[in-house]
Scaffold this motif. Structure first.
Motif, mmCIF file in Angstrom:
data_model
loop_
_atom_site.group_PDB
_atom_site.id
_atom_site.type_symbol
_atom_site.label_atom_id
_atom_site.label_comp_id
_atom_site.label_asym_id
_atom_site.label_seq_id
_atom_site.Cartn_x
_atom_site.Cartn_y
_atom_site.Cartn_z
ATOM 1 N N SER A 1 9.198 6.245 4.047
ATOM 2 C CA SER A 1 10.022 6.168 2.829
ATOM 3 C C SER A 1 11.161 7.173 2.839
ATOM 4 N N LEU A 2 10.976 8.293 3.573
ATOM 5 C CA LEU A 2 11.924 9.414 3.501
ATOM 6 C C LEU A 2 12.099 9.872 2.061
ATOM 7 N N CYS A 3 11.053 9.638 1.273
ATOM 8 C CA CYS A 3 11.042 9.977 -0.149
ATOM 9 C C CYS A 3 9.804 10.806 -0.469
ATOM 10 N N ALA A 4 9.829 11.427 -1.639
ATOM 11 C CA ALA A 4 8.706 12.227 -2.098
ATOM 12 C C ALA A 4 8.479 11.998 -3.589
ATOM 13 N N ALA A 5 7.246 12.252 -4.017
ATOM 14 C CA ALA A 5 6.876 12.161 -5.428
ATOM 15 C C ALA A 5 7.270 10.796 -5.994
ATOM 16 N N MET A 6 7.822 10.772 -7.187
ATOM 17 C CA MET A 6 8.164 9.488 -7.781
ATOM 18 C C MET A 6 9.426 8.873 -7.173
ATOM 19 N N GLY A 7 10.050 9.564 -6.215
ATOM 20 C CA GLY A 7 11.066 8.919 -5.391
ATOM 21 C C GLY A 7 10.402 7.881 -4.505
ATOM 22 N N GLU A 8 9.291 8.286 -3.897
ATOM 23 C CA GLU A 8 8.465 7.331 -3.159
ATOM 24 C C GLU A 8 7.959 6.249 -4.112
ATOM 25 N N GLY A 9 7.574 6.687 -5.312
ATOM 26 C CA GLY A 9 7.101 5.732 -6.315
ATOM 27 C C GLY A 9 8.152 4.724 -6.716
ATOM 28 N N LEU A 10 9.408 5.173 -6.802
ATOM 29 C CA LEU A 10 10.488 4.255 -7.162
ATOM 30 C C LEU A 10 10.704 3.222 -6.065
ATOM 31 N N LEU A 11 10.586 3.640 -4.802
ATOM 32 C CA LEU A 11 10.715 2.686 -3.698
ATOM 33 C C LEU A 11 9.566 1.676 -3.742
ATOM 34 N N ILE B 1 4.064 1.865 2.397
ATOM 35 C CA ILE B 1 5.210 2.736 2.111
ATOM 36 C C ILE B 1 4.671 4.156 2.054
ATOM 37 N N CYS B 2 5.069 4.966 3.038
ATOM 38 C CA CYS B 2 4.422 6.247 3.306
ATOM 39 C C CYS B 2 5.279 7.437 2.867
ATOM 40 N N PHE B 3 4.615 8.515 2.521
ATOM 41 C CA PHE B 3 5.237 9.800 2.208
ATOM 42 C C PHE B 3 6.183 10.210 3.340
ATOM 43 N N SER B 4 7.287 10.853 2.999
ATOM 44 C CA SER B 4 8.350 11.196 3.943
ATOM 45 C C SER B 4 7.854 11.913 5.203
ATOM 46 N N ILE C 1 0.856 -1.180 0.000
ATOM 47 C CA ILE C 1 0.000 0.000 0.000
ATOM 48 C C ILE C 1 0.895 1.235 0.000
ATOM 49 N N THR C 2 0.469 2.279 -0.677
ATOM 50 C CA THR C 2 1.177 3.555 -0.636
ATOM 51 C C THR C 2 0.130 4.658 -0.678
ATOM 52 N N ASP C 3 0.554 5.900 -0.958
ATOM 53 C CA ASP C 3 -0.400 7.004 -1.004
ATOM 54 C C ASP C 3 -0.232 7.790 -2.293
ATOM 55 N N THR C 4 -1.103 8.758 -2.494
ATOM 56 C CA THR C 4 -1.113 9.488 -3.758
ATOM 57 C C THR C 4 0.163 10.285 -4.000
ATOM 58 N N CYS C 5 0.955 10.505 -2.961
ATOM 59 C CA CYS C 5 2.209 11.250 -3.140
ATOM 60 C C CYS C 5 3.265 10.456 -3.896
ATOM 61 N N CYS C 6 3.013 9.173 -4.171
ATOM 62 C CA CYS C 6 3.994 8.362 -4.906
ATOM 63 C C CYS C 6 4.037 8.708 -6.383
ATOM 64 N N ASP C 7 2.979 9.350 -6.899
ATOM 65 C CA ASP C 7 2.914 9.796 -8.302
ATOM 66 C C ASP C 7 2.984 8.673 -9.329
#
Length: 287
Positions: free
Chosen positions: A120-130, A86-89, A7-13
């Protein structure tokens, strides 16, 4: 081996087609614009969102809704499926803390199920890449525990490089001073930023002109990629697909990478970066 869902959120792009194909569940993170809350029951296309920002409308962002997180988790827990979220930073939002609280509560309600919330300590498609890496691991039949361990060990190797076209949006978010925004705009300064190991936006350099800023993203990739072999890179943009395609071609030419996934920067992040943001994500030795 127990079944589990990512599961992730919309910030993963990540594109809708990707999440549908790979069974990734998406938790909406909402925002308010011109008196309307978007992101869950009411949607606004990325093109319309950025058009409104160009007209002067300023969105207000929110963290994830605990009830929504709980409902998404329960959908799978009640089916006997374990959960990796996997959550937004946490460096950019309180969503991780909210989701962690929900996860702890549901662990008591579903003691036979496993729930792990990953910052994730990531944002946008950085989160998406994880998320993409987690999907690949799962489809290679990596166990729940092995996948969680891999994600925690490798998330700081997700490198973020991005530039914005309008310094005033960074000023609104407290990233640059008002004076810097005004003077920088006058002399056509374009900042190059990244996300650090704490998951926060950090300025790396300032260059004169848009094209130099786009080239700097690729130059910085060369500096930080190290010995990592990237079979795919992710690029997202704030309604400026031509610039995203320019960066994609530069990456392909310079590193021989054949596959690039391009998508819009979501409204939650776009609210702070504005139209014209271009981001580049890849695996590297260091952020």
């Amino acid at each position: 081996m127990s079944d589990y869902v990512i599961i992730t959120d919309t910030c993963c792009d990540l594109p809708f087609e990707y999440t549908q194909k790979h069974g990734v569940d998406i938790i909406p993170i909402c925002y308010e614009l011109d008196g309307t809350v978007y992101g869950d029951e009411v949607e606004l296309s990325p093109e319309d969102f950025y058009a409104k920002m160009r007209e002067g409308y300023m969105p207000t962002t929110m963290a994830c809704n605990p009830e929504s997180v709980s409902n998404h988790f329960k959908t799978f827990l009640e089916q006997g499926t374990d959960v990796i979220y996997i959550c937004f930073s946490s460096g950019l939002s309180s969503s991780f803390n909210t989701a962690s609280m929900v996860g702890r509560d549901l662990s008591e309600e579903y003691p036979d199920r496993k729930i792990v919330v990953i910052d994730s300590l990531c944002a946008a498609m950085g989160e998406g890449l994880l998320v993409h890496k987690a999907v690949c691991n799962k489809e290679k039949e990596m166990s729940f525990e092995e996948n969680v361990a891999w994600l925690e060990e490798n998330k700081l190797h997700i490198c973020h490089q991005f530039t914005v076209n309008d310094l005033h949006h960074l000023h609104r978010g407290g990233r640059v001073s008002k004076t810097t925004a005004i003077i920088g705009t006058m002399i056509n300064v374009k900042p190059v930023l990244h996300v650090d190991n704490e998951g926060k936006l950090i300025s790396l350099s300032n260059v004169r002109g848009r094209k130099k800023a786009l080239n700097a993203l690729v130059d910085n990739m060369a500096k930080t990629m190290g010995d990592y072999e990237n079979d795919i890179v992710f690029i997202s943009h704030g309604d400026c697909v031509d610039d995203a395609n320019y960066v994609a071609e530069k990456v392909k030419e310079r590193f021989g990478i054949k596959e690039v996934m391009i998508n819009y920067v979501c409204s939650t992040i776009g609210a702070h970066t504005g139209p014209g943001v271009v981001t580049l994500f890849f695996m590297g030795e260091t952020r």
